[in-house]
Structure formats: C-alpha cells, structure tokens
Design a protein around this motif. Sequence first.
Motif, PDB file in Angstrom:
ATOM      1  N   SER A 196       6.880   9.457  -2.460  1.00  0.00           N
ATOM      2  CA  SER A 196       5.938   8.957  -3.463  1.00  0.00           C
ATOM      3  C   SER A 196       6.297   7.558  -3.959  1.00  0.00           C
ATOM      4  O   SER A 196       5.411   6.724  -4.176  1.00  0.00           O
ATOM      5  N   GLU A 197       7.588   7.278  -4.133  1.00  0.00           N
ATOM      6  CA  GLU A 197       7.990   5.951  -4.608  1.00  0.00           C
ATOM      7  C   GLU A 197       7.684   4.881  -3.570  1.00  0.00           C
ATOM      8  O   GLU A 197       7.159   3.812  -3.892  1.00  0.00           O
ATOM      9  N   ARG A 198       8.028   5.166  -2.327  1.00  0.00           N
ATOM     10  CA  ARG A 198       7.727   4.207  -1.265  1.00  0.00           C
ATOM     11  C   ARG A 198       6.224   4.056  -1.079  1.00  0.00           C
ATOM     12  O   ARG A 198       5.723   2.957  -0.836  1.00  0.00           O
ATOM     13  N   GLY A 199       5.497   5.167  -1.185  1.00  0.00           N
ATOM     14  CA  GLY A 199       4.052   5.102  -1.045  1.00  0.00           C
ATOM     15  C   GLY A 199       3.424   4.211  -2.097  1.00  0.00           C
ATOM     16  O   GLY A 199       2.529   3.411  -1.806  1.00  0.00           O
ATOM     17  N   ALA A 200       3.906   4.326  -3.341  1.00  0.00           N
ATOM     18  CA  ALA A 200       3.384   3.490  -4.420  1.00  0.00           C
ATOM     19  C   ALA A 200       3.703   2.018  -4.173  1.00  0.00           C
ATOM     20  O   ALA A 200       2.870   1.134  -4.420  1.00  0.00           O
ATOM     21  N   ALA A 201       4.907   1.742  -3.673  1.00  0.00           N
ATOM     22  CA  ALA A 201       5.300   0.357  -3.403  1.00  0.00           C
ATOM     23  C   ALA A 201       4.482  -0.239  -2.264  1.00  0.00           C
ATOM     24  O   ALA A 201       4.049  -1.400  -2.329  1.00  0.00           O
ATOM     25  N   ILE A 202       4.249   0.546  -1.212  1.00  0.00           N
ATOM     26  CA  ILE A 202       3.451   0.063  -0.081  1.00  0.00           C
ATOM     27  C   ILE A 202       2.016  -0.188  -0.517  1.00  0.00           C
ATOM     28  O   ILE A 202       1.402  -1.199  -0.153  1.00  0.00           O
ATOM     29  N   ALA A 203       1.472   0.728  -1.314  1.00  0.00           N
ATOM     30  CA  ALA A 203       0.105   0.562  -1.806  1.00  0.00           C
ATOM     31  C   ALA A 203      -0.011  -0.681  -2.683  1.00  0.00           C
ATOM     32  O   ALA A 203      -0.996  -1.429  -2.602  1.00  0.00           O
ATOM     33  N   ALA A 204       1.003  -0.927  -3.523  1.00  0.00           N
ATOM     34  CA  ALA A 204       0.982  -2.108  -4.388  1.00  0.00           C
ATOM     35  C   ALA A 204       1.005  -3.388  -3.563  1.00  0.00           C
ATOM     36  O   ALA A 204       0.280  -4.353  -3.861  1.00  0.00           O
ATOM     37  N   GLU A 205       1.820  -3.408  -2.500  1.00  0.00           N
ATOM     38  CA  GLU A 205       1.877  -4.585  -1.639  1.00  0.00           C
ATOM     39  C   GLU A 205       0.546  -4.802  -0.930  1.00  0.00           C
ATOM     40  O   GLU A 205       0.088  -5.937  -0.750  1.00  0.00           O
ATOM     41  N   LEU A 206      -0.095  -3.698  -0.531  1.00  0.00           N
ATOM     42  CA  LEU A 206      -1.389  -3.791   0.144  1.00  0.00           C
ATOM     43  C   LEU A 206      -2.444  -4.368  -0.798  1.00  0.00           C
ATOM     44  O   LEU A 206      -3.251  -5.223  -0.406  1.00  0.00           O
ATOM     45  N   ARG A 207      -2.420  -3.943  -2.047  1.00  0.00           N
ATOM     46  CA  ARG A 207      -3.381  -4.459  -3.027  1.00  0.00           C
ATOM     47  C   ARG A 207      -3.117  -5.933  -3.335  1.00  0.00           C
ATOM     48  O   ARG A 207      -4.054  -6.720  -3.508  1.00  0.00           O
ATOM     49  N   GLU A 208      -1.846  -6.315  -3.400  1.00  0.00           N
ATOM     50  CA  GLU A 208      -1.510  -7.723  -3.638  1.00  0.00           C
ATOM     51  C   GLU A 208      -1.998  -8.597  -2.485  1.00  0.00           C
ATOM     52  O   GLU A 208      -2.533  -9.694  -2.701  1.00  0.00           O
TER      53      GLU A 208
END
Length: 239
Positions: free
Chosen positions: A47-59
């Motif tokens: 979940s932590e990595r998923g949130a970080a990957i999603a945040a990078e994708l949105r950026e």
Amino acid sequence: MKSIIAGGFALVLALGAPAIAQELNASQRDAVVAAAAAAVEENFYDSERGAAIAAELREAWQSGAFSDADTAETLADALRDRLHVHDNHFAVRRAPPGAPRGESGPDEAGERAWLAAMARTNYGFQEVSILPGNVGYIDMREFAPTQLGGDTALAALNFVENTDAVIFDMRQNRGGAPSMVQFLISHFLDPREETIINTFVSSARDYPSELQALAWLPGESRPDVPLYVLTSGRTGSAG
C-alpha cells in the motif's frame, strides 16, 4: 474501461478507447491517467509503495508528461514506460470495448491470437541442446501456462534427462505463468520433501499464498543434478 489484476508479482491495466475513433481527446486522456493512478493506489500489493507510485503518476500527469499521447496505444505505452521505472510487472494495454469474455467479439479474437502466438514461439522454449561435457542447455524466453506448454516442457526435460548438469538460460526471459515455474523447478527437487517455491502477496488478502513443489510429476525428478540458472537485467521475475 478499466480492469485490474493485482497480485504479488503482477498488475495489469486495460485501457478502453472509442471503438471507431482511435484518437483520445484531453478529457479522455486525463480520465484514463487518473483511473490508472487510482487503480495502482488501491490495488498494488504494497500500500505504501502503491500510494507513492500513484503520486508520481499524478505529478507526471500534472506536468504534461502524457500530453503528446493522443491515441490509446501511445498512452498505454507512455503509462507502461512510466510505471516500469517502479516495477517491471506493470503491463498496460488497450482493451477495446466489446463483448464480454466467452462471447464472440474482440476478447475472443484476442485470445485466439494469443494462443497462436504462444504456439509459434514454442511456449517459450527457444533452444534445447547438449553442450560439450554432457551439460543440458535450455533457453527459455517466457513461461507459458502448463495447460498450454506442459507437453513441450516435459519434452525438453526428457531431452536433457541423461546429462550430468543442466543450465536454464533465462537471460531473455520475460517471466510468465507461475504454473510453468512450479512444473520445471519441481523436477529438480526431492518429491518426498515439501518445498515452498514462491510466496505471493496480494492487497486483496490478509495472508500470503504459497506455491509448493509438485508431489507428483509425469517425468523423473533429479534433485541431485547440478542446476545453473543464467539471468540478466532483462530477466522477468518468474525467471
């Protein structure tokens, strides 16, 4: 359309586009990227990595990284390249909106094409030979499901069954089905012992699932033969 499979080793996004017009407008592109980020955040096994990957994708989306992707195919490629920085298990593809699986339509045609492609590539078995010194050599480019490639796998193992050592060349292997990994590895383990081959973690479960060595094999097991596996930076996880 969005579908997702999340597991310890794979996550697949299917992107839909208009059936006739292949081009995407800005609104459609933004919706797909937003849905992809949400799917990663909700379904990635960590979940932590998923949130970080999603945040990078949105950026990346906000900075215009996908603004040149004006078709479903180019957007799928751009998302895949961006996600592969984090995990090579991500696969992004265009899935035309069509009939559900099991009915005549794009999905059925795509499955037929996939089955034909698997057969043409010999279910991943590129080369099987005997090297000098009586060393068996098996060059595998992918792992097909055993229900498709099991007979080919057994034929390869039978070909090298009298060698003094075996080399599996996985340097060009993209990965694939755990069932084939289980089938091959089990032939080099003691069937009398319970051996865990792999452990899978999924966000959909509170516990990991384990892949164990097969207790029964159609061929002879060779737990004492020296076994070597060649890998490279292009080797997928199953390899």
